[in-house]
Design an enzyme around this catalytic site. Sequence first.
Site, mmCIF file in Angstrom:
data_model
loop_
_atom_site.group_PDB
_atom_site.id
_atom_site.type_symbol
_atom_site.label_atom_id
_atom_site.label_comp_id
_atom_site.label_asym_id
_atom_site.label_seq_id
_atom_site.Cartn_x
_atom_site.Cartn_y
_atom_site.Cartn_z
ATOM 1 C CG HIS A 177 -0.338 -0.316 2.457
ATOM 2 N ND1 HIS A 177 0.787 0.783 3.295
ATOM 3 C CD2 HIS A 177 -0.268 -1.257 3.111
ATOM 4 C CE1 HIS A 177 0.864 0.072 4.118
ATOM 5 N NE2 HIS A 177 0.614 -1.017 4.446
ATOM 6 C CG HIS A 180 4.246 -1.601 2.235
ATOM 7 N ND1 HIS A 180 2.978 -2.325 1.861
ATOM 8 C CD2 HIS A 180 4.792 -2.360 3.148
ATOM 9 C CE1 HIS A 180 2.755 -3.074 2.816
ATOM 10 N NE2 HIS A 180 4.040 -3.213 3.592
ATOM 11 C CG ASP A 293 4.080 -2.289 11.927
ATOM 12 O OD1 ASP A 293 2.975 -2.940 12.565
ATOM 13 O OD2 ASP A 293 4.025 -2.314 10.532
HETATM 14 O O1 PAF Z 1 6.204 -5.582 8.867
HETATM 15 C C1 PAF Z 1 6.024 -6.702 7.997
HETATM 16 O O2 PAF Z 1 5.447 -6.581 7.212
HETATM 17 C C2 PAF Z 1 6.722 -7.848 8.765
HETATM 18 O O3 PAF Z 1 6.705 -7.835 9.941
HETATM 19 C C3 PAF Z 1 8.286 -7.830 8.070
HETATM 20 C C4 PAF Z 1 9.177 -6.839 8.730
HETATM 21 C C5 PAF Z 1 8.275 -7.825 6.525
HETATM 22 C C6 PAF Z 1 8.907 -9.259 8.619
HETATM 23 O O4 PAF Z 1 8.181 -10.336 8.003
#
Ligand code: PAF
Length: 423
Positions: A177, A180, A293
Amino acid sequence: MAVCYLGLGSNLGNRRKFIRLALERVGALEKTKVIKVSQLYETEPQGFIAASPGFINAAAKISTPLSALKLLKELKAIESELGRKKFKGLRSRPIDLDILFYGNKRISLPYLKVPHPRVTERDFVLRPLKDIAGPLIKSLSAKMKVISKISSMREFIRAQKIKGRTIGFVPTMGALHQGHLSLIRQAKKDNDRCVVSIFVNPIQFGPKEDYKKYPRDLERDSILARSAGCDCVFFPDAGEMYPENYLTYVFVEKITDCLCARLRPGHFKGVTTVVSKLFNIIGPDIAYFGQKDYQQALVIKKMAEDLNMPLKIKVMPTIRESDGLAMSSRNAYLSAQERLDAAVLHQALQKAKEMIFQGERNSRKIIREMRKMILKKKSAKIDYALVADARTLVPVNVIRGKTLIALAARIGKTRLIDNMVVC
Ligand code: PAF
């Protein structure tokens, strides 16, 4: 004659009828033929929140003798004939018509950009276009490498490093999305090459979590990643990452006991294990994570510091929808009503910020206000609402120094998190 692709969308009134009428009008333009039409797709409004239902979108392949500018003028005339009013900004509308591609032409005028700049960034264009222009869409990500074997990934990286190129790395689980994409853009801006991993990591999901139903669409994700500047996607399967007899895990203590870990035991062990494996395979100069996160980013920073990993971790701001909802792949699970309710998480954080700004330092009062606001939404159940030291994640009663305000709630069945750091 030029072969063109149009995007059509409607979210007011009889949406299917407006799409049909618009296609009829396009087919009636001078010597213009509608060659192919995609299926109709239901999509969420992007960039604004509508009280009316989501959009119905379609794409059409046409041939026309009209120039791009004349075609644009005719499309605008069709839009206003079908009742679209002129507004500044994004609003609900009976019909929206865009030129996505006009032959091979590239046009960059203030009022017409072709290929349409959002072609590769938005599902409402990509999904219908894939129906009728598969090869064209594939060619959009053709220049980008997609590698699934660790040995090939290492070869790619070695070749870059021999040339002295720096590597920016964005680990993801796909379902990309705008959050990212902002990390990918930053990685490309800071480095010579940008690598994105797409791997739904089984060991970070609990047995009752959504590992199986987690959205997976490599083609869509590759196009999006490419459009944001990615040079190479690493897309291993679970067997490549965790072969039989796999025995090694990486675990960070203390800051993984609290917040999300309490309801997701083992989650962070899964994250730190996969991220350290990915760091070892890709050897990035800088790796990028989102502040949404917060706990994950803190845990990964600590892991990199404690294990002397030779890279920099950059944490980038949370990207939000227009009503403040933090972008997340899991937002796609929300129903229309839940999607509206979900904005309450950000509103509660804003309320906390306002209280702190006005001098409130008592964490319990702030938490009580946030809980009250969230629980007004019938679909919401709170996992946690807390105020903690932003470095140690230990809850604090009095706000002093760098403090994290963090929320996790279920909206319907979807678990969402959000946070804010105050100093
Ligand atoms: O944030 C995420 O999408 C996942 O926790 C990650 C960092 C790619 C690890 O699988």
